[in-house]
Design a protein around this motif. Structure first.
Motif, PDB file in Angstrom:
ATOM      1  N   PHE A 155      57.603 -54.315 -65.232  1.00  0.00           N
ATOM      2  CA  PHE A 155      57.072 -52.951 -65.267  1.00  0.00           C
ATOM      3  C   PHE A 155      57.897 -52.090 -66.216  1.00  0.00           C
ATOM      4  N   TYR A 157      57.627 -47.847 -67.240  1.00  0.00           N
ATOM      5  CA  TYR A 157      56.874 -46.655 -66.877  1.00  0.00           C
ATOM      6  C   TYR A 157      55.975 -46.148 -67.997  1.00  0.00           C
ATOM      7  N   GLN A 158      56.404 -46.311 -69.256  1.00  0.00           N
ATOM      8  CA  GLN A 158      55.581 -45.802 -70.342  1.00  0.00           C
ATOM      9  C   GLN A 158      54.330 -46.645 -70.571  1.00  0.00           C
ATOM     10  N   TRP A 160      52.641 -47.821 -67.955  1.00  0.00           N
ATOM     11  CA  TRP A 160      51.806 -47.242 -66.914  1.00  0.00           C
ATOM     12  C   TRP A 160      51.170 -45.937 -67.361  1.00  0.00           C
ATOM     13  N   ALA A 167      47.553 -42.689 -64.197  1.00  0.00           N
ATOM     14  CA  ALA A 167      48.850 -42.033 -64.020  1.00  0.00           C
ATOM     15  C   ALA A 167      48.675 -40.588 -63.572  1.00  0.00           C
ATOM     16  N   TYR A 178      55.514 -36.784 -55.546  1.00  0.00           N
ATOM     17  CA  TYR A 178      55.704 -37.453 -56.840  1.00  0.00           C
ATOM     18  C   TYR A 178      56.995 -36.977 -57.499  1.00  0.00           C
ATOM     19  N   LEU A 182      60.487 -39.111 -58.187  1.00  0.00           N
ATOM     20  CA  LEU A 182      60.897 -39.340 -59.570  1.00  0.00           C
ATOM     21  C   LEU A 182      62.240 -38.682 -59.870  1.00  0.00           C
ATOM     22  N   TRP A 195      65.557 -46.813 -58.814  1.00  0.00           N
ATOM     23  CA  TRP A 195      64.585 -47.035 -59.900  1.00  0.00           C
ATOM     24  C   TRP A 195      64.331 -48.543 -59.889  1.00  0.00           C
ATOM     25  N   THR A 203      52.470 -49.418 -60.168  1.00  0.00           N
ATOM     26  CA  THR A 203      52.401 -48.002 -60.516  1.00  0.00           C
ATOM     27  C   THR A 203      53.819 -47.428 -60.528  1.00  0.00           C
ATOM     28  N   LEU A 204      53.943 -46.212 -61.035  1.00  0.00           N
ATOM     29  CA  LEU A 204      55.270 -45.602 -61.115  1.00  0.00           C
ATOM     30  C   LEU A 204      55.918 -45.478 -59.740  1.00  0.00           C
TER      31      LEU A 204
END
Length: 333
Positions: A155, A157-158, A160, A167, A178, A182, A195, A203-204
């Motif tokens: 994975f 994140y960018q 996603w 997103a 959220y 984060l 992380w 997903t994130l």
């Protein structure tokens, strides 16, 4: 509270919060601060007082897509060329007769690095927090992270963020949850694994935890302000910035071989993955120096990604000391 300015660039209306020294105080160059994802002008709240007290007019803008600035729908409206144009337009509106000092964090750092690279006539000095400048790229960042992560089933994140829709829906379903997850996951207060490593296709938020007690650097009223901004404005504009890597790559090639020659400052955190290119390099200053010969750097021990919010006193002290040593008038390169 800083004054609100709405600046019409012709391409977008942008909100900038501005505070000037009292009349009769020494007047130093404008410091214009540019935020990252998912933040806003308010992420610079701790910097206004000390910088104004030192004689600087200080401004913090909402990047297009955020807060009180325009939020166009089109993905290409968030290309680096457009965001750099916004920064220069705000600088022209607030200090048209002299170069400005730019300070950026997270996405704001590449934006101010490229502003300094492409408009040395308007940028006299530049500081980036969290994200170092590694030169004009040889290939789009999508190609880089897919080779390092996606193609290996990991994975990133960018990745996603690339497809419009999923997103945004994840973020907007529970903005408060959220942002809590984060902000915590890549802060210096989070334990290892906050992380999480996970497979491509996740997903994130998969595997992220909502802490029982949030670290004290983000107090509840401040967090409420940030939540309200995203509940009102949504996430499409902020996420569109990530969907322009190929377009940004093509645009940046016009400056291949050029260096940032202005006085420069980098502040990173030893617990911030972005300061180390998500594992791509070990020493951000060593990577920067061929491209930014006048850079000086500071790594904040134990600091995570939210540099100026996690360590405001340290960041302010470093900024003030650096600003005090800049050439008179911050002459452009």
């Amino acid at each position: 509270m800083p004054d609100t300015r709405l600046i019409d660039t012709g391409a977008a209306r942008l909100r900038a919060m501005v505070e000037a020294p009292v009349e009769g105080q020494m007047q130093r160059p404008l410091v214009l601060m540019v935020h990252g994802f998912p933040e806003g002008w308010y992420s610079w709240r701790h910097q206004f007082g000390p910088l104004v007290a030192a004689g600087h007019t200080v401004a913090a803008m909402d990047v297009r897509g955020y807060g009180g600035s325009d939020k166009p729908e089109a993905i290409d409206a968030y290309a680096m060329a457009e965001t750099v144009g916004d920064v220069i337009a705000v600088a022209d509106a607030l200090q048209p007769d002299a170069p400005v000092v730019l300070v950026g964090h997270d996405w704001g750092a590449p934006i101010v690095w490229y502003s300094a690279l492409t408009r040395p006539d308007r940028v006299g000095a530049v500081a980036g927090l969290s994200v170092p400048f590694t030169g004009v790229p040889n290939r789009p960042f999508t190609e880089i992270f897919r080779r390092a992560f996606t193609d290996r089933g990991r994975f990133f994140y960018q990745e996603w963020f690339q497809e419009p829709g999923p997103a945004e829906r994840e973020a907007e379903a529970d903005v408060r949850g959220y942002l809590r997850r984060l902000f915590y996951a890549i802060s210096g207060d989070a334990p290892p694994g906050a992380w999480p490593e996970k497979p491509a296709g996740a997903t994130l938020l998969d595997g992220m935890v909502d802490p029982d007690t949030f670290p004290p650097w983000l107090e509840e009223p401040d967090f409420d302000h940030m939540v309200a901004e995203f509940e009102s404005g949504g996430f499409r504009g902020p996420l569109n910035r990530y969907r322009n890597h190929e377009r940004d790559f093509v645009w940046a090639q016009a400056w291949r071989g050029r260096r940032i020659e202005q006085p420069a400052l980098f502040i990173g955190g030893t617990r911030d993955p972005a300061s180390f290119g998500f594992g791509a390099f070990g020493d951000p200053l060593a990577v920067m120096r061929p491209h930014v010969p006048l850079v000086e750097g500071h790594m904040l021990e134990g600091c995570g990604h939210w540099t100026q919010q996690e360590r405001p006193a340290q960041v302010n002290a470093i900024l003030l000391e650096w600003l005090a040593r800049l050439p008179s008038g911050v002459r452009a390169a």
